[in-house]
Scaffold this motif. Structure first.
Motif, PDB file in Angstrom:
ATOM      1  N   VAL A 166       0.707  -1.186   0.045  1.00 41.65           N
ATOM      2  CA  VAL A 166       0.081  -0.015   0.022  1.00 41.65           C
ATOM      3  C   VAL A 166       0.808   1.463   0.075  1.00 41.65           C
ATOM      4  N   ASP A 167       1.689   1.094   0.274  1.00 38.05           N
ATOM      5  CA  ASP A 167       2.878   2.486   0.184  1.00 38.05           C
ATOM      6  C   ASP A 167       3.174   3.290  -1.505  1.00 38.05           C
ATOM      7  N   THR A 168       2.627   1.639  -1.789  1.00 34.49           N
ATOM      8  CA  THR A 168       3.237   2.668  -3.757  1.00 34.49           C
ATOM      9  C   THR A 168       1.445   3.324  -3.586  1.00 34.49           C
ATOM     10  N   LEU A 169       0.787   3.661  -3.302  1.00 37.34           N
ATOM     11  CA  LEU A 169      -0.221   4.445  -3.562  1.00 37.34           C
ATOM     12  C   LEU A 169       0.018   5.626  -2.779  1.00 37.34           C
ATOM     13  N   ALA A 170       0.969   6.053  -2.166  1.00 31.24           N
ATOM     14  CA  ALA A 170       1.217   7.666  -1.953  1.00 31.24           C
ATOM     15  C   ALA A 170       1.545   8.024  -3.238  1.00 31.24           C
ATOM     16  N   THR A 171       2.305   7.187  -4.233  1.00 31.91           N
ATOM     17  CA  THR A 171       2.973   8.738  -4.866  1.00 31.91           C
ATOM     18  C   THR A 171       1.857   8.940  -6.170  1.00 31.91           C
ATOM     19  N   LEU A 172       0.794   8.678  -6.219  1.00 30.45           N
ATOM     20  CA  LEU A 172      -0.286   8.148  -7.168  1.00 30.45           C
ATOM     21  C   LEU A 172      -1.198   9.699  -7.209  1.00 30.45           C
ATOM     22  N   PRO A 174      -4.004  12.136  -7.403  1.00 34.03           N
ATOM     23  CA  PRO A 174      -5.818  11.874  -6.653  1.00 34.03           C
ATOM     24  C   PRO A 174      -6.413  11.564  -7.470  1.00 34.03           C
ATOM     25  N   ALA A 175      -6.256  11.787  -8.693  1.00 35.79           N
ATOM     26  CA  ALA A 175      -7.406  11.026  -9.735  1.00 35.79           C
ATOM     27  C   ALA A 175      -7.114   9.930  -9.832  1.00 35.79           C
ATOM     28  N   THR A 176      -5.686   8.927  -9.788  1.00 32.22           N
ATOM     29  CA  THR A 176      -5.630   8.010 -10.199  1.00 32.22           C
ATOM     30  C   THR A 176      -6.247   7.208  -9.110  1.00 32.22           C
ATOM     31  N   PHE A 177      -6.148   7.513  -8.190  1.00 28.81           N
ATOM     32  CA  PHE A 177      -6.479   6.593  -7.179  1.00 28.81           C
ATOM     33  C   PHE A 177      -7.675   6.961  -6.990  1.00 28.81           C
ATOM     34  N   ARG A 178      -8.236   7.389  -7.446  1.00 31.36           N
ATOM     35  CA  ARG A 178      -9.969   7.488  -7.508  1.00 31.36           C
ATOM     36  C   ARG A 178     -10.780   7.063  -8.435  1.00 31.36           C
ATOM     37  N   GLN A 293     -15.930  10.514  -7.755  1.00 32.02           N
ATOM     38  CA  GLN A 293     -15.009  10.405  -8.414  1.00 32.02           C
ATOM     39  C   GLN A 293     -14.810  11.587  -9.240  1.00 32.02           C
ATOM     40  N   LYS A 294     -15.418  12.601  -9.308  1.00 29.95           N
ATOM     41  CA  LYS A 294     -15.365  13.704 -10.224  1.00 29.95           C
ATOM     42  C   LYS A 294     -14.405  13.190 -11.883  1.00 29.95           C
TER      43      LYS A 294
END
Length: 353
Positions: A166-172, A174-178, A293-294
């Motif tokens: 889950v540490d890799t998600l910190a680099t995404l 916000p739109a990519t996470f959503r 999501q926008k």
């Protein structure tokens, strides 16, 4: 569905069936990967942060490192051919392994390369995006796209193991996470309604202590389905809720819209169809997700623009296209929808988005 269980700092999900494997969800996993193979090929996208590449390189000492284009640009027959040639030039043998590191497109490609090279070598999946974690990396579907549509060439080739760091998600962004949240929300609609509120909650962000459990529970939905139906002979089709329109949107826009955003739009259309076919009105839920999501705006589209792509959907059979619909939350079913209802729901969908 399989229960998630803590293993120290790691949550584990067991995927059963004829070729069982484990999914591990936690923090700091990249630096501690282990595979029982002397020869390893690491496939990763050109835009992956170098820190992740170096962590995996140090852990696995790969014999060959193969860089591919990011996102769906890697899911082509020409890129697949190049990857297979690099595996052959590195003299990888049948007891070697392929490791896919990156988003869902890369894990799809890497898995198909593993399934194809020497008629099949071991495959390990290390997704680094939310969409890859909760959907693409689990379930054994691998493949590439054709100009005629998404995922029309591929194979069922389950990984030997999946590591979700889950540490890799910190680099995404916000739109990519959503974007990736669409697949987790879909799992809530078709199987685990508790996910709906949790995905839209303030806790569903990179770095929050609750995030690994939410991700693990979303993965557990898919794990349960593919354990019972690996090759999509029955209920696995339910995982495609919203995807008939989504894949058409991706194709008609030439991938200008991301997969997760297309799924967000597609889930709302599927909810409208479900309501028109007599199911419970769940459109408030799909509207709530689109508000969260926008997604990027769509160009003007007609039903005729999209129908040729929907007609080639992989859920189609000799009698035509089938849609995944909902009687209620966690009550999916497959149905053929009359054209007048398809068009009426499409008109409402266009007005609302």
């Amino acid at each position: 569905m399989p229960a998630t269980e803590p293993l120290g700092q790691v949550l584990t999900i067991e995927v059963g069936g004829a070729l069982p494997y484990r999914v591990e969800v936690g923090s700091g996993l990249l630096a501690h990967l282990e595979v029982p193979h002397k020869q390893v090929a690491l496939i990763y996208p050109s835009d992956l942060p170098n820190q992740f590449v170096e962590q995996v390189r140090a852990a696995l000492s790969p014999a060959v490192m193969i860089v591919v284009p990011p996102r769906d640009a890697c899911k082509t027959l020409s890129v697949l051919e190049s990857v297979l040639s690099e595996l052959a030039q590195a003299n990888l043998t049948r007891d070697s392994a392929v490791v896919g590191l990156g988003g869902g497109a890369v894990t799809d490609l890497a898995g198909f390369a593993a399934a194809s090279y020497l008629r099949g070598v071991a495959y390990y999946s290390v997704p680094t995006t939310l969409l890859g974690m909760v959907d693409a990396a689990v379930g054994g579907k691998t493949g590439v796209n054709l100009p005629e549509g998404k995922n029309l060439v591929g194979a069922f080739w389950p990984p030997k193991q999946v590591w979700v760091d889950v540490d890799t998600l910190a680099t995404l962004p916000p739109a990519t996470f959503r974007e990736g949240a669409a697949e987790a929300y879909k799992h809530g609609l078709i199987a685990d309604p508790s996910l709906l509120e949790r995905v839209l909650s303030p806790e569903f962000v990179p770095g929050h202590a609750s995030l690994p459990q939410i991700i693990a529970d979303a993965i557990a939905v898919k794990a349960g389905v593919v354990t019972r139906d690996l090759t999509e002979q029955g209920e696995r089709a339910y995982l495609n809720f919203g995807h008939t329109l989504a894949h058409a949107l991706e194709a008609v826009t030439h991938q200008a819209i991301t997969h997760g955003e297309a799924v967000g739009y597609g889930m709302h259309y599927a909810a409208l169809l479900s309501r028109e076919m007599g199911g419970k009105d769940l459109t408030d839920d799909t509207r709530a997700f689109l508000k969260y999501q926008k997604p990027q705006p769509l160009p003007p589209l007609t039903f005729e623009d999209l129908w040729p792509y929907m007609a080639r959907d992989k859920k189609a059979d000799a009698e035509g296209v089938r849609f995944v619909l909902l009687c209620d939350l966690a009550q999916p079913y497959l149905a053929r929808v009359p054209e007048d209802i398809l068009r009426r729901a499409f008109g409402i969908w266009v007005e609302e988005i």
